[in-house]
Structures are given as C-alpha cells and as structure tokens.
Design a protein around this motif. Structure first.
Motif, mmCIF file in Angstrom:
data_model
loop_
_atom_site.group_PDB
_atom_site.id
_atom_site.type_symbol
_atom_site.label_atom_id
_atom_site.label_comp_id
_atom_site.label_asym_id
_atom_site.label_seq_id
_atom_site.Cartn_x
_atom_site.Cartn_y
_atom_site.Cartn_z
ATOM 1 N N MET A 1 0.851 -1.203 0.000
ATOM 2 C CA MET A 1 0.000 0.000 0.000
ATOM 3 C C MET A 1 0.887 1.253 0.000
ATOM 4 O O MET A 1 1.881 1.299 0.717
ATOM 5 N N CYS A 2 0.531 2.248 -0.786
ATOM 6 C CA CYS A 2 1.381 3.439 -0.885
ATOM 7 C C CYS A 2 1.192 4.341 0.333
ATOM 8 O O CYS A 2 0.237 4.204 1.098
ATOM 9 N N ILE A 3 2.118 5.268 0.503
ATOM 10 C CA ILE A 3 2.135 6.105 1.709
ATOM 11 C C ILE A 3 0.878 6.972 1.824
ATOM 12 O O ILE A 3 0.355 7.173 2.925
ATOM 13 N N PHE A 4 0.347 7.450 0.698
ATOM 14 C CA PHE A 4 -0.847 8.297 0.778
ATOM 15 C C PHE A 4 -2.100 7.450 1.043
ATOM 16 O O PHE A 4 -3.032 7.922 1.690
ATOM 17 N N CYS A 5 -2.110 6.199 0.565
ATOM 18 C CA CYS A 5 -3.214 5.298 0.939
ATOM 19 C C CYS A 5 -3.177 5.027 2.441
ATOM 20 O O CYS A 5 -4.222 4.949 3.095
ATOM 21 N N LYS A 6 -1.972 4.929 3.002
ATOM 22 C CA LYS A 6 -1.846 4.718 4.456
ATOM 23 C C LYS A 6 -2.339 5.944 5.217
ATOM 24 O O LYS A 6 -2.920 5.822 6.293
#
Ligand code: AMP
Length: 117
Positions: free
Chosen positions: A1-6
């Motif tokens: 999962m990408c940082i902005f999804c996190k």
C-alpha cells in the motif's frame, strides 16, 4: 500500500485541512511555501495520466473549497501535479500541490526551458 493510501486509512498521521467522501487535503510535511497543501483522491490513482474526468471534476470543486478554507482564493495560489519520472513525481498516488501565501516565482528565462522548443 502506498504512503498516501496509508494516510487515507489513518495508518500514518496527517495534518488534515479538509476532507469529504472522495478527497483529502493535508499539509505537506516539507512545505515549500507558507501554504503548501496536498490534495489527493482517497481512491488510489497512480498519477494524473491515469486520472478519470470524474476524479478531476470532483477534485476541482474540492480544491476550490480548500483554497477558500485556507484563505488563498483571492490572493492566488499555484496548483501543480508532478507526473511520472520526468515530472519529478516521488509519491505514486495522484496529488496536487497547492502553494500559496507568497508571490510564487516563475523563471521564464531558464535556458533548459527552451532547449527542446
Ligand atoms: P511529489 O514529488 O510531487 O511526488 O510530492 C510528494 C510530496 O509529498 C512532497 O512534497 C513531500 O514533502 C510530501 N510528503 C511525503 N510524505 C508525506 C507525509 N507523510 N505527509 C505529508 N506530506 C508528505
């Protein structure tokens, strides 16, 4: 999962400016202007090149609301997205930088701007 999804999933903290069902605006961790806000769709899209017209329509209205909320709607701001490798995109989740609170410089004279023209 990408940082902005996190960030959307609240696994990583953020300094939220505004949000609705589909979009989130939060302060950039390393601001490059007095006001530096990132505006993202909550649903993952890699970059502008992959964005749908529907996403962009919603993002436009949301970004205008964000500008009003932080008080740059009248003074002005720069709204940019870095797309892909040559665009300098580091985080592979579509985001727009809203930069304001100062008159933004624009170097029309840089020779690199003219090389390929
Ligand atoms: P870009 O180079 O267009 O992909 O921009 C990515 C931006 O995300 C940069 O301005 C970073 O400072 C910012 N950034 C990276 N991680 C975070 C984070 N956890 N919270 C807020 N901003 C971040």
């Amino acid at each position: 999962m990408c940082i902005f999804c996190k960030i959307v999933n609240k696994e990583i903290p953020n300094n939220t400016v505004a949000e609705n069902e589909n979009f989130l605006a939060f302060h950039d961790l390393y601001p490059k202007a007095p006001i530096h806000i990132l505006i993202i769709p909550k649903k993952h899209v890699d970059c502008f090149q992959d964005a749908s017209p529907e996403t962009m329509a919603g993002l436009t209205t949301f970004a205008q609301e964000v500008a009003r909320k932080v008080g740059v709607d009248n003074s002005g701001y720069r709204l940019i997205t870095n797309n892909g490798e040559d665009g300098g995109q580091e985080v592979k989740h579509l985001h727009f930088h809203m930069l304001g609170g100062v008159k933004m410089p624009w170097d029309h004279t840089h020779e690199d701007n003219h090389k390929s023209l």
